[in-house]
Design a protein around this motif. Structure first.
Motif, PDB file in Angstrom:
ATOM      1  N   PRO A 142       0.802  -1.228   0.000  1.00 52.59           N
ATOM      2  CA  PRO A 142       0.000   0.000   0.000  1.00 52.59           C
ATOM      3  C   PRO A 142       0.835   1.278   0.000  1.00 52.59           C
ATOM      4  N   PHE A 143       1.958   1.268   0.674  1.00 53.95           N
ATOM      5  CA  PHE A 143       2.781   2.471   0.767  1.00 53.95           C
ATOM      6  C   PHE A 143       3.602   2.693  -0.503  1.00 53.95           C
ATOM      7  N   LEU A 146       1.140   4.076  -2.860  1.00 58.73           N
ATOM      8  CA  LEU A 146       0.817   5.474  -2.540  1.00 58.73           C
ATOM      9  C   LEU A 146       1.795   6.424  -3.214  1.00 58.73           C
ATOM     10  N   ASP A 149       0.990   5.927  -7.269  1.00 53.53           N
ATOM     11  CA  ASP A 149      -0.336   6.369  -7.712  1.00 53.53           C
ATOM     12  C   ASP A 149      -1.108   6.947  -6.528  1.00 53.53           C
ATOM     13  N   PRO A 150      -0.715   8.125  -6.061  1.00 46.93           N
ATOM     14  CA  PRO A 150      -1.356   8.679  -4.847  1.00 46.93           C
ATOM     15  C   PRO A 150      -2.853   8.904  -5.009  1.00 46.93           C
ATOM     16  N   TRP A 151      -3.306   9.336  -6.191  1.00 45.18           N
ATOM     17  CA  TRP A 151      -4.730   9.620  -6.379  1.00 45.18           C
ATOM     18  C   TRP A 151      -5.579   8.352  -6.357  1.00 45.18           C
ATOM     19  N   VAL A 153      -4.545   5.314  -4.704  1.00 41.58           N
ATOM     20  CA  VAL A 153      -4.344   4.553  -3.474  1.00 41.58           C
ATOM     21  C   VAL A 153      -4.746   5.339  -2.229  1.00 41.58           C
ATOM     22  N   ALA A 154      -4.538   6.658  -2.235  1.00 38.37           N
ATOM     23  CA  ALA A 154      -4.840   7.464  -1.047  1.00 38.37           C
ATOM     24  C   ALA A 154      -6.293   7.316  -0.575  1.00 38.37           C
ATOM     25  N   LEU A 157      -6.624   4.111   1.471  1.00 37.70           N
ATOM     26  CA  LEU A 157      -5.979   4.161   2.784  1.00 37.70           C
ATOM     27  C   LEU A 157      -6.722   5.095   3.742  1.00 37.70           C
ATOM     28  N   VAL A 323      -3.988  -0.195  -6.720  1.00 39.81           N
ATOM     29  CA  VAL A 323      -5.199  -0.035  -5.915  1.00 39.81           C
ATOM     30  C   VAL A 323      -5.552  -1.345  -5.202  1.00 39.81           C
ATOM     31  N   ALA A 326      -3.200  -2.393  -2.539  1.00 42.26           N
ATOM     32  CA  ALA A 326      -3.416  -1.593  -1.330  1.00 42.26           C
ATOM     33  C   ALA A 326      -4.514  -2.212  -0.472  1.00 42.26           C
TER      34      ALA A 326
END
Length: 393
Positions: A142-143, A146, A149-151, A153-154, A157, A323, A326
């Motif tokens: 997951p990290f 992040l 692909d922050p948009w 995965v964030a 989380l 995704v 995560a």
């Protein structure tokens, strides 16, 4: 009668919750693990379908026969092991052969009790350290996602974190709901669409083959983690709630179910551990003798989820990269934490456990055999050397 309706409603709802939480929390791990060892999307979807149906039937058979809220589940630690194993010599047919051998070993624990006793003699610290090492890469995913692909995965989380505070039991299912939203947004941007044919559940059977890598690298570690991390704790959880599991019938049902699911891509079936507390706990019904209905209800719900499994697999296939790993990662946080705690809890067992953990986490493969097996062997060897002469002294 109104009173009997109310008393029946509680265990029915508890069973539905047990199945929904169990399925939505870890089905992504199942698909990730099967794909990692070489299954095509169709074969992975078939494996999910087979294992879900077998779990459903197992719950119904055991709970109704023994009037105990026994729940059956797929081996989440086992499929996490597959995700860390990677490609196996002989490809997917060899992996299916490993599943078949694992199922045969589970059956043998029912027919030959000394085999189960032998597994029980593996120090819990070693078994849990191996499991923790296998889970580490999945829990880190997951990290890593992040960052990449922050948009995408964030949101997963964030929803998981907020739900962990407010609705702990539903944290992972709600994280998956967030993943569905991310997938929907991604599809709207790309203009892609779900193929209607992919939503129909289908079996994809594979003739099993056997190789050294599949037996030693898949079957044996899968059997060990399934027994040590699922069946033994499952019995302990039920005992703490006042129930005695009929060991031999339970192993016959789960072993036979595992064998039936193997050629369709199902990895292993075992007694429920975490899910057992939902169906067999006081919340299911004040009267322990009526909680068995929750086991039957859970089984029926799993059968419905099996019919929907292809749709879940299709969503996973369309998800942006990062995704679904995560979701799988946060689903395994609790298992990883528990494994680490049990691995290093005893100071006298800490060094062998640390060595076991590091070898398993390294991902090394020697002679086509996965790191999990070598971690177990190395940990037991280090423990034997460090404990040499202690008992005599």
């Amino acid at each position: 009668m109104p009173g009997s309706d109310v008393s029946l409603t509680r265990p029915l709802i508890a069973g539905v919750v047990t199945a929904l939480v169990g399925f939505t929390s870890t089905f992504a791990v199942v698909l990730t693990g099967l794909r990692s060892v070489g299954a095509t999307p169709e074969q992975a979807a078939s494996g999910l379908l087979a294992i879900t149906l077998v779990v459903g039937v197992g719950c119904i058979v055991l709970a109704s026969r023994y009037r105990i809220p026994i729940t059956v589940a797929w081996s989440t630690p086992g499929v996490a092991l597959l995700a860390a194993t990677g490609a196996v010599d002989g490809g997917w047919p060899a992996v299916v052969g490993g599943f078949f051998v694992c199922a045969a070993l589970i059956l043998c624990t029912a027919l030959f009790p000394p085999l189960g006793a032998l597994i029980a003699r593996i120090p819990p610290s070693i078994a849990q350290a191996m499991l923790a090492g296998v889970l580490l890469p999945l829990c880190v995913a997951p990290f890593l996602g992040l960052v990449d692909d922050p948009w995408g995965v964030a949101p997963v989380l964030i929803v998981w974190l907020v739900a962990s505070r407010l609705l702990p039991r539903w944290a992972v299912p709600l994280a998956f709901v967030a993943a569905i939203v991310v997938v929907a947004v991604s599809l709207s941007r790309t203009g892609a669409d779900l193929d209607a044919a992919s939503l129909v559940p289908q079996f994809a059977f594979t003739a099993p083959t056997l190789t050294i890598g599949s037996v030693v690298g898949v079957a044996l570690p899968l059997f060990v983690v399934t027994m040590a991390s699922q069946n033994v704790p499952g019995v302990a959880v039920m005992r703490s709630l006042g129930y005695t599991i009929p060991w031999r019938p339970a192993m016959l049902v789960t072993g036979t179910g595992s064998m039936l699911a193997a050629t369709a891509g199902g990895h292993a079936v075992n007694l429920g551990a975490i899910s057992a507390a939902i169906a067999a706990g006081p919340d299911a019904h004040p009267d322990p003798k009526r909680r068995w209905v929750a086991g039957v209800s859970a089984g029926a719900t799993y059968l419905v989820l099996g019919a929907l499994s292809a749709a879940f697999a299709a969503i996973v296939l369309l998800a942006p990269e990062g995704v679904i790993p995560a979701v799988a990662g946060v689903a395994l946080f609790a298992a990883f934490g528990s494994a680490i705690q049990q691995a290093i809890d005893d100071p006298g067992e800490r060094t062998p456990a640390v060595v076991t953990f590091l070898v398993a986490a390294s991902g090394i493969a020697i002679a086509g055999v996965s790191a999990a097996f070598w971690a177990l062997v190395t940990g037991l060897l280090v423990r034997a050397v460090l404990h040499l002469g202690r008992r005599r002294a």
